[in-house]
Scaffold this motif. Structure first.
Motif, PDB file in Angstrom:
ATOM      1  N   VAL A  36      37.100   5.190  -2.004  1.00 18.45           N
ATOM      2  CA  VAL A  36      37.860   3.977  -1.689  1.00 18.45           C
ATOM      3  C   VAL A  36      38.022   3.835  -0.178  1.00 18.45           C
ATOM      4  O   VAL A  36      38.105   2.730   0.353  1.00 18.45           O
ATOM      5  CB  VAL A  36      39.227   4.004  -2.400  1.00 18.45           C
ATOM      6  N   GLY A  37      38.069   4.967   0.529  1.00 17.47           N
ATOM      7  CA  GLY A  37      38.109   4.941   1.989  1.00 17.47           C
ATOM      8  C   GLY A  37      39.490   5.012   2.589  1.00 17.47           C
ATOM      9  O   GLY A  37      39.654   5.440   3.737  1.00 17.47           O
ATOM     10  N   LEU A  38      40.505   4.576   1.862  1.00 21.61           N
ATOM     11  CA  LEU A  38      41.886   4.586   2.334  1.00 21.61           C
ATOM     12  C   LEU A  38      42.761   5.289   1.297  1.00 21.61           C
ATOM     13  O   LEU A  38      42.549   5.125   0.095  1.00 21.61           O
ATOM     14  CB  LEU A  38      42.400   3.152   2.551  1.00 21.61           C
TER      15      LEU A  38
ATOM     16  N   TYR B 178      29.837  -5.638  -0.981  1.00 12.59           N
ATOM     17  CA  TYR B 178      30.459  -6.604  -1.898  1.00 12.59           C
ATOM     18  C   TYR B 178      29.824  -6.543  -3.283  1.00 12.59           C
ATOM     19  O   TYR B 178      30.520  -6.574  -4.302  1.00 12.59           O
ATOM     20  CB  TYR B 178      30.318  -8.014  -1.325  1.00 12.59           C
ATOM     21  N   ALA B 179      28.494  -6.457  -3.325  1.00 11.74           N
ATOM     22  CA  ALA B 179      27.777  -6.577  -4.595  1.00 11.74           C
ATOM     23  C   ALA B 179      27.722  -5.282  -5.387  1.00 11.74           C
ATOM     24  O   ALA B 179      27.580  -5.314  -6.613  1.00 11.74           O
ATOM     25  CB  ALA B 179      26.353  -7.072  -4.340  1.00 11.74           C
ATOM     26  N   PHE B 180      27.837  -4.139  -4.698  1.00 10.15           N
ATOM     27  CA  PHE B 180      27.677  -2.859  -5.398  1.00 10.15           C
ATOM     28  C   PHE B 180      28.829  -1.892  -5.112  1.00 10.15           C
ATOM     29  O   PHE B 180      29.591  -1.552  -6.018  1.00 10.15           O
ATOM     30  CB  PHE B 180      26.349  -2.218  -5.001  1.00 10.15           C
ATOM     31  N   GLY B 181      28.948  -1.463  -3.877  1.00 11.04           N
ATOM     32  CA  GLY B 181      29.932  -0.440  -3.561  1.00 11.04           C
ATOM     33  C   GLY B 181      31.352  -0.854  -3.845  1.00 11.04           C
ATOM     34  O   GLY B 181      32.160  -0.058  -4.362  1.00 11.04           O
TER      35      GLY B 181
ATOM     36  N   PRO C   5      28.674   3.976   7.010  1.00 13.98           N
ATOM     37  CA  PRO C   5      29.173   4.344   5.678  1.00 13.98           C
ATOM     38  C   PRO C   5      30.682   4.152   5.528  1.00 13.98           C
ATOM     39  O   PRO C   5      31.159   3.803   4.439  1.00 13.98           O
ATOM     40  CB  PRO C   5      28.781   5.815   5.552  1.00 13.98           C
ATOM     41  N   ILE C   6      31.429   4.381   6.608  1.00 15.29           N
ATOM     42  CA  ILE C   6      32.880   4.170   6.556  1.00 15.29           C
ATOM     43  C   ILE C   6      33.182   2.689   6.349  1.00 15.29           C
ATOM     44  O   ILE C   6      34.031   2.315   5.524  1.00 15.29           O
ATOM     45  CB  ILE C   6      33.559   4.680   7.850  1.00 15.29           C
ATOM     46  N   ILE C   7      32.484   1.845   7.107  1.00 14.47           N
ATOM     47  CA  ILE C   7      32.671   0.401   6.954  1.00 14.47           C
ATOM     48  C   ILE C   7      32.254  -0.037   5.556  1.00 14.47           C
ATOM     49  O   ILE C   7      32.904  -0.885   4.931  1.00 14.47           O
ATOM     50  CB  ILE C   7      31.853  -0.364   8.014  1.00 14.47           C
ATOM     51  N   TYR C   8      31.178   0.551   5.052  1.00 14.65           N
ATOM     52  CA  TYR C   8      30.701   0.236   3.694  1.00 14.65           C
ATOM     53  C   TYR C   8      31.787   0.515   2.659  1.00 14.65           C
ATOM     54  O   TYR C   8      32.063  -0.324   1.777  1.00 14.65           O
ATOM     55  CB  TYR C   8      29.443   1.058   3.405  1.00 14.65           C
ATOM     56  N   MET C   9      32.427   1.675   2.740  1.00 18.51           N
ATOM     57  CA  MET C   9      33.445   2.032   1.757  1.00 18.51           C
ATOM     58  C   MET C   9      34.673   1.137   1.861  1.00 18.51           C
ATOM     59  O   MET C   9      35.122   0.556   0.865  1.00 18.51           O
ATOM     60  CB  MET C   9      33.863   3.504   1.933  1.00 18.51           C
ATOM     61  N   ILE C  10      35.223   1.023   3.070  1.00 13.08           N
ATOM     62  CA  ILE C  10      36.490   0.306   3.232  1.00 13.08           C
ATOM     63  C   ILE C  10      36.305  -1.191   3.037  1.00 13.08           C
ATOM     64  O   ILE C  10      37.121  -1.846   2.372  1.00 13.08           O
ATOM     65  CB  ILE C  10      37.102   0.623   4.609  1.00 13.08           C
TER      66      ILE C  10
ATOM     67  N   THR D 139      27.914   8.936  -6.758  1.00 15.21           N
ATOM     68  CA  THR D 139      27.083   7.745  -6.552  1.00 15.21           C
ATOM     69  C   THR D 139      27.433   7.084  -5.228  1.00 15.21           C
ATOM     70  O   THR D 139      26.543   6.681  -4.454  1.00 15.21           O
ATOM     71  CB  THR D 139      27.280   6.741  -7.699  1.00 15.21           C
ATOM     72  N   GLN D 140      28.708   6.979  -4.949  1.00 13.61           N
ATOM     73  CA  GLN D 140      29.126   6.387  -3.675  1.00 13.61           C
ATOM     74  C   GLN D 140      28.780   7.281  -2.491  1.00 13.61           C
ATOM     75  O   GLN D 140      28.470   6.778  -1.398  1.00 13.61           O
ATOM     76  CB  GLN D 140      30.626   6.102  -3.693  1.00 13.61           C
ATOM     77  N   LEU D 141      28.813   8.570  -2.690  1.00 13.38           N
ATOM     78  CA  LEU D 141      28.407   9.478  -1.614  1.00 13.38           C
ATOM     79  C   LEU D 141      26.923   9.292  -1.296  1.00 13.38           C
ATOM     80  O   LEU D 141      26.525   9.248  -0.121  1.00 13.38           O
ATOM     81  CB  LEU D 141      28.692  10.923  -2.035  1.00 13.38           C
ATOM     82  N   LEU D 142      26.113   9.142  -2.327  1.00 12.91           N
ATOM     83  CA  LEU D 142      24.692   8.859  -2.116  1.00 12.91           C
ATOM     84  C   LEU D 142      24.507   7.508  -1.431  1.00 12.91           C
ATOM     85  O   LEU D 142      23.678   7.370  -0.524  1.00 12.91           O
ATOM     86  CB  LEU D 142      23.959   8.871  -3.463  1.00 12.91           C
ATOM     87  N   ALA D 143      25.289   6.517  -1.848  1.00 13.60           N
ATOM     88  CA  ALA D 143      25.201   5.197  -1.222  1.00 13.60           C
ATOM     89  C   ALA D 143      25.571   5.260   0.262  1.00 13.60           C
ATOM     90  O   ALA D 143      24.955   4.570   1.088  1.00 13.60           O
ATOM     91  CB  ALA D 143      26.112   4.209  -1.953  1.00 13.60           C
ATOM     92  N   CYS D 144      26.551   6.079   0.604  1.00 18.53           N
ATOM     93  CA  CYS D 144      26.928   6.236   2.013  1.00 18.53           C
ATOM     94  C   CYS D 144      25.737   6.731   2.834  1.00 18.53           C
ATOM     95  O   CYS D 144      25.520   6.287   3.971  1.00 18.53           O
ATOM     96  CB  CYS D 144      28.101   7.201   2.140  1.00 18.53           C
TER      97      CYS D 144
END
Length: 314
Positions: free
Chosen positions: A107-109, A65-68, A199-204, A44-49
């Motif tokens: 999670v990104g990190l 903030y609201a989803f990822g 997408p990187i900023i979105y995850m982290i 799901t997060q990969l699709l969101a990216c």
């Protein structure tokens, strides 16, 4: 308090509940659904990216903030569950470690291997000075003592959780931590190559924002901060457990850490007489508000013990 042996494998209700309700033992063991739930969250997060790659920055941070970030915070709690070997069982400990690294990807990190290394001490030496790195430092307790400062402290919780172990109880870097970092940063580079920086900023950013000042983060304070004198662990039975792998059932978890989060409500149901009368939190948002505005509660509001390090045989 002088040095004490502080081997806390189980919470205070363990002996009574275990002796009276032996069926609780049947709840122990791997959760066959956990790996599929976690895999679904990762994809799901990969699709969101992919979907956020062209978003305006304001919307990127909104959805982070609201989803990822909610998914990522939930994923850290899945990693918490996996650290107790409930994805594949104790006989497949290595599979659990690798699966936690897979769960770590959105999670990104890199986080999972280090968490495992320290979380065992949180259960074994709950509140142990220098051993349980979940305990805020004296500096944190001294500095973050007003409503505004406590608000800042809550916002920066991810930073303190990341840096505190390095300052309080540094441990040698393990092979799994190296693999965790290599796999995580390779994944990040692949996402960057495919879809760019957003997408990187979105995850982290989602991870950092939702582990800071966010309703879900109320569990950090709700679990072990002493809102009532004499009670150091609290449960929460509200709806946010649905997206946090039942981490709110925290007294039950400390009593029976080898029971998957999905089965902790059954522990409470079976041994209700041991849990229904204990103080409990009704709202994680309320916990955050009380923590900020109640002058009697702050980073110092934790039970701290001077523990003797348990031997390897224990």
């Amino acid at each position: 308090m002088g040095p004490v042996s502080c081997i806390l494998h189980f919470g205070p209700n363990f002996p009574g509940a275990w002796a009276k309700y032996p069926t609780i033992k049947s709840l122990m063991g791997p959760d066959p659904h956990l790996k599929w739930v976690v895999a679904g969250m990762v994809f799901t997060q990969l699709l969101a990216c992919y979907l956020v790659r062209n978003l305006a920055w304001k919307w990127l941070f909104f959805w982070a903030y609201a989803f990822g970030g909610c998914i990522n915070h939930s994923m850290t709690l899945a990693i918490h569950d996996i650290s107790h070997n409930v994805a594949f069982g104790n006989k497949q400990a290595r599979w659990n470690r690798w699966f936690a690294i897979f769960a770590n990807l959105p999670v990104g990190l890199p986080y999972s291997a280090s968490f495992k290394k320290y979380h065992i001490d949180h259960h074994r030496y709950l509140g142990g000075h220098y051993l349980d790195v979940d305990i805020p430092t004296d500096f944190e307790g001294w500095l973050f003592c007003t409503p505004l400062r406590k608000l800042v402290w809550l916002t920066l919780q991810p930073l303190f959780y990341a840096l505190r172990p390095l300052c309080v109880n540094p441990k040698a870097i393990t092979e799994m931590e190296i693999f965790n970092a290599l796999i995580q940063f390779s994944f990040d580079l692949l996402v960057f190559y495919l879809w760019g920086l957003k997408p990187i900023i979105y995850m982290i950013s989602g991870t950092l924002l939702c582990m800071g000042l966010h309703p879900i983060s109320g569990h950090f304070i709700a679990e072990h901060y002493m809102f009532l004198k004499g009670y150091e662990t609290y449960s929460y039975y509200g709806p946010l457990n649905c997206i946090t792998f039942n981490v709110g059932y925290h007294m039950e978890h400390h009593d029976f850490p080898s029971i998957p989060g999905s089965k902790l409500p059954m522990v409470k149901k079976i041994a209700a007489e041991y849990y229904d009368t204990l103080p409990q939190h009704q709202s994680w948002v309320r916990v955050l508000l009380d923590f900020i505005f109640d002058d009697t509660i702050g980073p110092y509001s934790r039970v701290k013990r001077i523990c003797k390090l348990a031997s390897e045989s224990q």
